[in-house]
Design a protein around this motif. Sequence first.
Motif, PDB file in Angstrom:
ATOM      1  N   ASN A 287       0.820  -1.205   0.000  1.00  0.00           N
ATOM      2  CA  ASN A 287       0.000   0.000   0.000  1.00  0.00           C
ATOM      3  C   ASN A 287       0.856   1.258   0.000  1.00  0.00           C
ATOM      4  O   ASN A 287       0.531   2.242  -0.645  1.00  0.00           O
ATOM      5  N   GLN A 288       1.943   1.184   0.755  1.00  0.00           N
ATOM      6  CA  GLN A 288       2.837   2.336   0.800  1.00  0.00           C
ATOM      7  C   GLN A 288       3.400   2.608  -0.588  1.00  0.00           C
ATOM      8  O   GLN A 288       3.539   3.747  -1.008  1.00  0.00           O
ATOM      9  N   ASN A 289       3.686   1.526  -1.261  1.00  0.00           N
ATOM     10  CA  ASN A 289       4.210   1.648  -2.611  1.00  0.00           C
ATOM     11  C   ASN A 289       3.150   2.210  -3.552  1.00  0.00           C
ATOM     12  O   ASN A 289       3.390   3.136  -4.328  1.00  0.00           O
ATOM     13  N   THR A 290       1.953   1.637  -3.454  1.00  0.00           N
ATOM     14  CA  THR A 290       0.875   2.042  -4.349  1.00  0.00           C
ATOM     15  C   THR A 290       0.498   3.501  -4.132  1.00  0.00           C
ATOM     16  O   THR A 290       0.282   4.255  -5.074  1.00  0.00           O
ATOM     17  N   LEU A 315      -8.787  22.143   0.311  1.00  0.00           N
ATOM     18  CA  LEU A 315      -8.632  20.824   0.932  1.00  0.00           C
ATOM     19  C   LEU A 315      -8.120  19.867  -0.136  1.00  0.00           C
ATOM     20  O   LEU A 315      -8.646  19.808  -1.244  1.00  0.00           O
ATOM     21  N   LEU A 316      -7.077  19.148   0.225  1.00  0.00           N
ATOM     22  CA  LEU A 316      -6.493  18.197  -0.731  1.00  0.00           C
ATOM     23  C   LEU A 316      -6.927  16.784  -0.355  1.00  0.00           C
ATOM     24  O   LEU A 316      -6.600  16.317   0.736  1.00  0.00           O
ATOM     25  N   PRO A 317      -7.661  16.163  -1.251  1.00  0.00           N
ATOM     26  CA  PRO A 317      -8.087  14.798  -0.899  1.00  0.00           C
ATOM     27  C   PRO A 317      -6.891  13.856  -0.865  1.00  0.00           C
ATOM     28  O   PRO A 317      -6.069  13.849  -1.782  1.00  0.00           O
ATOM     29  N   LEU A 318      -6.825  13.095   0.196  1.00  0.00           N
ATOM     30  CA  LEU A 318      -5.754  12.086   0.295  1.00  0.00           C
ATOM     31  C   LEU A 318      -6.391  10.698   0.156  1.00  0.00           C
ATOM     32  O   LEU A 318      -7.134  10.452  -0.769  1.00  0.00           O
ATOM     33  N   TRP A 319      -6.142   9.842   1.123  1.00  0.00           N
ATOM     34  CA  TRP A 319      -6.643   8.475   1.025  1.00  0.00           C
ATOM     35  C   TRP A 319      -8.165   8.431   1.140  1.00  0.00           C
ATOM     36  O   TRP A 319      -8.784   9.275   1.782  1.00  0.00           O
ATOM     37  N   LYS A 320      -8.692   7.436   0.543  1.00  0.00           N
ATOM     38  CA  LYS A 320     -10.116   7.172   0.692  1.00  0.00           C
ATOM     39  C   LYS A 320     -10.255   5.769   1.280  1.00  0.00           C
ATOM     40  O   LYS A 320      -9.610   4.834   0.792  1.00  0.00           O
ATOM     41  N   PHE A 321     -11.037   5.682   2.313  1.00  0.00           N
ATOM     42  CA  PHE A 321     -11.154   4.385   2.987  1.00  0.00           C
ATOM     43  C   PHE A 321     -12.522   3.786   2.713  1.00  0.00           C
ATOM     44  O   PHE A 321     -13.540   4.472   2.807  1.00  0.00           O
ATOM     45  N   GLN A 322     -12.490   2.502   2.410  1.00  0.00           N
ATOM     46  CA  GLN A 322     -13.762   1.828   2.226  1.00  0.00           C
ATOM     47  C   GLN A 322     -13.595   0.354   2.521  1.00  0.00           C
ATOM     48  O   GLN A 322     -12.477  -0.174   2.486  1.00  0.00           O
ATOM     49  N   TYR A 364      -9.496   1.940  10.791  1.00  0.00           N
ATOM     50  CA  TYR A 364      -8.594   2.120   9.651  1.00  0.00           C
ATOM     51  C   TYR A 364      -7.309   2.762  10.134  1.00  0.00           C
ATOM     52  O   TYR A 364      -7.290   3.481  11.138  1.00  0.00           O
ATOM     53  N   SER A 365      -6.266   2.502   9.383  1.00  0.00           N
ATOM     54  CA  SER A 365      -5.014   3.195   9.640  1.00  0.00           C
ATOM     55  C   SER A 365      -4.652   3.957   8.368  1.00  0.00           C
ATOM     56  O   SER A 365      -4.917   3.498   7.260  1.00  0.00           O
ATOM     57  N   LEU A 366      -4.025   5.123   8.573  1.00  0.00           N
ATOM     58  CA  LEU A 366      -3.593   5.875   7.393  1.00  0.00           C
ATOM     59  C   LEU A 366      -2.551   5.081   6.619  1.00  0.00           C
ATOM     60  O   LEU A 366      -2.321   5.302   5.450  1.00  0.00           O
ATOM     61  N   LYS A 367      -1.912   4.148   7.320  1.00  0.00           N
ATOM     62  CA  LYS A 367      -0.840   3.377   6.676  1.00  0.00           C
ATOM     63  C   LYS A 367      -1.393   2.294   5.768  1.00  0.00           C
ATOM     64  O   LYS A 367      -0.652   1.674   5.022  1.00  0.00           O
ATOM     65  N   ASN A 368      -2.679   2.014   5.913  1.00  0.00           N
ATOM     66  CA  ASN A 368      -3.261   0.978   5.052  1.00  0.00           C
ATOM     67  C   ASN A 368      -4.694   1.356   4.732  1.00  0.00           C
ATOM     68  O   ASN A 368      -5.609   1.113   5.518  1.00  0.00           O
ATOM     69  N   SER A 369      -4.857   1.978   3.611  1.00  0.00           N
ATOM     70  CA  SER A 369      -6.200   2.458   3.282  1.00  0.00           C
ATOM     71  C   SER A 369      -7.029   1.389   2.589  1.00  0.00           C
ATOM     72  O   SER A 369      -8.221   1.549   2.392  1.00  0.00           O
ATOM     73  N   ALA A 370      -6.383   0.278   2.245  1.00  0.00           N
ATOM     74  CA  ALA A 370      -7.091  -0.726   1.449  1.00  0.00           C
ATOM     75  C   ALA A 370      -7.999  -1.606   2.290  1.00  0.00           C
ATOM     76  O   ALA A 370      -9.026  -2.093   1.801  1.00  0.00           O
ATOM     77  N   PHE A 371      -7.623  -1.822   3.536  1.00  0.00           N
ATOM     78  CA  PHE A 371      -8.398  -2.782   4.327  1.00  0.00           C
ATOM     79  C   PHE A 371      -8.371  -2.350   5.790  1.00  0.00           C
ATOM     80  O   PHE A 371      -7.368  -1.828   6.267  1.00  0.00           O
ATOM     81  N   PRO A 372      -9.483  -2.530   6.492  1.00  0.00           N
ATOM     82  CA  PRO A 372      -9.511  -2.113   7.894  1.00  0.00           C
ATOM     83  C   PRO A 372      -8.534  -2.905   8.757  1.00  0.00           C
ATOM     84  O   PRO A 372      -8.228  -4.061   8.477  1.00  0.00           O
TER      85      PRO A 372
END
Lengths: 697, 130
Positions: A287-290, A315-322, A364-372
């Motif tokens: 995820n860090q890479n992506t 406001l700058l959109p960063l990660w999106k969590f889902q 969620y963690s900011l370090k991994n937005s792909a999965f809770p």
Amino acid sequence: MPVPNNVAASMRKGSTVQKGTLPVAKSTKAASKKKDEEEGVDTGDGLDEWSGKALIKPPEQLELTEAELKEETTRILTANNPHAPQNIVRYSFKERSYKPTSVVDQMAVHFVLEGSLLHQDSDEARRLRAKEGLPEETPTVDTGTEPDEEKPETPATPIEDGGEEAGEEDRPDSVASKTDRKEPKVSNQFNFSERASQTLNNPLRERSCQTEPPPRSNFSDTVNQWEIYDAYVEELQQQEKNKEKQKAVASKNDNDKSKKKMVLMETQNDDISKVGKASKIFERMVNQNTFDDIAQDFKYFEDASDEFRDQEGTLLPLWKFQYDKAKRLSVTALCWNKKYQDLFAVGMGSYDFSKQGRGMLVYYSLKNSAFPEFIYPTDSGVLCLDIHQQHSYLVAVGFYDGCVAVYNLKEEGLEPLYKSTAKTGKHTDPVWQVRWQNDDMDNNHNFYSVSSDGRVVSWTLVKNELVFTDIIRLSLNGAVSDGPEGAEQPGIACGTSFDFHKQIDYLFLVGTEEGKIHKCSKTYSSQFLETYDAHSMAVDAVKWNHFHPKVFISCSSDWTVKIWDHAINTPMFTFDLKAAVGDVAWSPYSSTVFAAVTTDGTVHVFDLNINKYEPICHQQVVAKKKIKLTHIEFNPIYPILIVGDDRGYVSSLKLSPNLRKKPKCKKGQEQPKGSEVEIAKMEKLLSLLREPEQSTV
Amino acid sequence: MAHCFSQLTDSRAEVFGGETPRVGMAGTGEGKKEEADYKRLHSFPLIRHTDMPEEMRVETMELCVTACEKFATNNESAAKMIKESMDKKFGSSWHVVIGEGFGFEVTHEVKNLLYMFFGGSLAVCVWKCS
């Protein structure tokens, strides 16, 4: 026996005089007919041989008069076949026309029997006899035939019978053949077998040869006293060694056992859990890479255009969590973890009362937005949550069904550590807000909850149960609540939000569905300290300022956000955001900055220090206009905020320098005062206070 | 014979090695106590060799212990008791040897042999061969 003989006799007669058979039959028929007629005339005579028998008449027989009976009906047999067609035509190719065929076959065959009988005196019979060479038979036959037709026959057959088997005698054709050629039955000489002996006989086997002898082996040894002694000594030494080992291992074992069990449990659950940690690290690396560019933006990007924009920011959109399984749910609560600033909890549920169902608590963690990081599915929709300040693994959750629960992230399993039940004073309506409090005198953790049933309840975590204490019951009529007895059903006010004062421990605010905000004290359960006529619709959020002890903010579905001084009954500021306001939040870095989200998908960021009338940022952050934003929360450290929408998405947004630095710059101007943080805030608040005073006066 | 000898020397060495520290620790005057100790310590049944399944082994061992305790002075009776019980429980034909010193070479059915020491001075060999 005699019957077949008679038959045989008559048959032979038939064969010998074939022409005579028909007339005989006719004569007998005629005789029987006559007799019938006689019987019909005088049945009672008794002269007849059949008179003894009672006549049985079929029921449908015609009743005829005597005259009719006596009338003779003659039937003439003709040679014409009545069934033969008379009008057969055939096509004649010669004359080229249809011609009736004159010759019609009139013969009808009723019975055909191939005879195998021979006249014994015929040439053929003689030839046969000569061929077969059976001279002894001839005299018996000859004697039988010559004197009388029938009588000698009977003695002749018994003689034959004696020589033959009884079974053969029953068959008429064999009898017929016998009468012709009187030869003894010759059995098949090649594979003849008696009928009785045709079953299969199992071959005999000897049982003893079916088993194998049990395997054996040899063993030998010598015993004497010293051998025995040696063996015992060796054994004892071994035992001692084992004991020492066990002692050494025992202490370890005790510790390990629980771990081992856990590991076992995990392995049983899922084989992947063995590589769980490694895969988690790997997932984060991937995820860090992506999302490397996002991470870079998060850390270093500062919008350069802000300098030219004067006051406004972006406001700058960063990660999106889902999370796929929570897609249908809407975000109902957001809370940052105070200890790990990259971690936040999201409550999932539904605000639509007709579409209530399951809920979910996810981390969620900011370090991994792909999965809770953590997932807790719940039966009822989550409406609110709060993470404990000191013990960040504890999270209190309020549900739509009125339950409150406490989850412990350290514990395995998906069940909450504590959960209120109907017995233990659960709310009867949705719980709209929960908030942890400082530990009580006995160092028990405790939290408060507010619900639509009008109760504000304090929950204490005692060993293994959740103990509740009603703090206040909200009522509509006036500011006074009469405790449990006086609470009439219609008089109940529905609490929708509350907040506790940052410094004054006992003071707290409760927002209600009616739009009123009550200032309450934990110590007075029957009285409100103050009631503000705040909104015309339900109060969605009410929050004390992080710095100034007197100021709080409230927002409502009536499109407004209001800022209050708790000592004054009227709002200091009122902002109309032109859409229902879902949530509002004070910034943790400045006492004058707050952000609000509205149902039209817009985030509004205000800095009162810069602009008292307009937001300094006003930005739509959702993809579709339809999507409603429900909640907003500032990160306590980083300049980002997270917003949740009703589709289950959580977006993180970075505040541009203008939204956070400008006030600092201003602070920088007043740096002598602002060097000490607390004083700087106080200064700001004082200036703030002065402004409302001016505005109100 | 040569084999026997080597074993003998081995065991002696071990006995010797085993005793020295004890003497050093306890002193020389407590030989009797040591003997009593030895008897007490070495009274448990010690299985030297067996190929029986677990359940059978335990049962046989207990039977041997019971028999040897019951007929402490009469090995023949003890052997008879063991043999008869074994015949009853596991089918014929069992053979039992009990003694303080003997050598043997037997043929037995696989999984039906138990060779154990008991009481510090007795050896019991039980096997089945029909």
